[in-house]
Design a protein around this motif. Structure first.
Motif, mmCIF file in Angstrom:
data_model
loop_
_atom_site.group_PDB
_atom_site.id
_atom_site.type_symbol
_atom_site.label_atom_id
_atom_site.label_comp_id
_atom_site.label_asym_id
_atom_site.label_seq_id
_atom_site.Cartn_x
_atom_site.Cartn_y
_atom_site.Cartn_z
ATOM 1 N N ASP A 76 0.958 11.845 -3.745
ATOM 2 C CA ASP A 76 1.656 10.569 -3.560
ATOM 3 C C ASP A 76 1.420 9.975 -2.174
ATOM 4 O O ASP A 76 1.629 8.772 -1.962
ATOM 5 C CB ASP A 76 3.158 10.757 -3.779
ATOM 6 N N ASP A 77 0.992 10.823 -1.242
ATOM 7 C CA ASP A 77 0.762 10.360 0.130
ATOM 8 C C ASP A 77 -0.600 9.691 0.307
ATOM 9 O O ASP A 77 -0.816 8.982 1.301
ATOM 10 C CB ASP A 77 0.837 11.535 1.113
ATOM 11 N N LEU A 99 0.975 7.383 7.414
ATOM 12 C CA LEU A 99 1.827 8.566 7.406
ATOM 13 C C LEU A 99 1.434 9.545 8.509
ATOM 14 O O LEU A 99 2.293 10.050 9.239
ATOM 15 C CB LEU A 99 1.750 9.259 6.036
ATOM 16 N N ILE A 100 0.139 9.808 8.642
ATOM 17 C CA ILE A 100 -0.314 10.772 9.637
ATOM 18 C C ILE A 100 -0.010 10.279 11.043
ATOM 19 O O ILE A 100 0.506 11.025 11.886
ATOM 20 C CB ILE A 100 -1.822 11.054 9.472
ATOM 21 N N LEU A 122 -9.989 11.088 2.273
ATOM 22 C CA LEU A 122 -8.834 10.296 1.857
ATOM 23 C C LEU A 122 -8.802 8.944 2.566
ATOM 24 O O LEU A 122 -8.533 7.910 1.946
ATOM 25 C CB LEU A 122 -7.540 11.064 2.160
ATOM 26 N N VAL A 123 -9.086 8.952 3.852
ATOM 27 C CA VAL A 123 -9.090 7.703 4.616
ATOM 28 C C VAL A 123 -10.191 6.781 4.124
ATOM 29 O O VAL A 123 -9.992 5.568 3.947
ATOM 30 C CB VAL A 123 -9.253 7.994 6.123
#
Length: 222
Positions: free
Chosen positions: A63-64, A71-72, A99-100
């Protein structure tokens, strides 16, 4: 910008980047760091640090993913500002990069611009960590270019976009490859070996992995 008079440049906490194959013990090296520690896990490989009373951990969940950058950065800023931690680890930057990049790809269809944004984000992340006044440890998977790589870019490298890797690790004092040989774990940080590596902390180029934080006399004037 900060100005320091000659001879008054303060010693900053060191930053370490270690890459290698799975199962070589990258995550467990974080146990060597002193004081209270915080681990950010991007692949949930936290088992090597179970039952460690001095390590808090945060594991990224699916979900992140769509908001991973915000978030990070947010969690890191709060952790740094709290003053509770002496060392912070980013475990598996390879996964974080992917992910990024996925988020950036979804925002723009210009491939060149995507990678420029990726490099800029990681440079900003590295700068924030450099200014955190805590020790930093980051890990990544490795790629094996095969024996042909010995005459070009080196056989082994971190599994990251090369320019992104350079942008991120430019802030780091140490970059090395961890590997197993004859039942022992070793780290090589010698750029003359042809792989990515540097050591601005002392003059070692290869040593046992459990000696990562036991350097020889630190270099001066670096």
């Amino acid at each position: 910008m900060k100005f320091y008079k000659a001879g008054q440049i303060p010693l900053q906490p060191h930053m370490y980047f270690v890459y290698g194959d799975g199962g070589t013990g990258k995550t467990s090296l974080f146990r060597q760091f002193k004081g209270k520690k915080l681990l950010f896990s991007f692949d949930k490989s936290t088992n090597p640090l179970r039952n460690q009373k001095d390590i808090d951990s945060m594991a990224v969940e699916e979900d992140d993913f769509p908001n991973i950058q915000q978030l990070i950065v947010g969690f890191l800023q709060r952790a740094i500002k709290s003053g509770d931690y002496d060392a912070i680890a980013l475990d598996n930057v390879t996964s974080l990069q992917n992910l990024v990049l996925e988020n950036i790809d979804n925002a723009s269809k210009d491939n060149r611009q995507n990678y420029q944004k990726l490099q800029l984000w990681f440079r900003q992340l590295g700068t924030m960590l450099r200014e955190s006044n805590v020790e930093v440890y980051a890990t990544a998977h490795q790629v094996d270019n095969g024996t042909s790589g010995l005459t070009s870019k080196g056989r082994y490298a971190a599994d990251m976009n090369e320019k992104t890797f350079n942008a991120f690790t430019s802030m780091f004092d140490f970059v090395g490859r961890i590997y197993k040989q004859d039942g022992q774990r070793w780290i090589n940080c010698d750029p003359e070996a042809g792989n990515h590596g540097k050591n601005r902390i002392d003059d070692r180029t290869q040593f046992k992995a459990d000696e990562l934080l036991t350097p020889k006399q630190e270099k001066e004037n670096e």
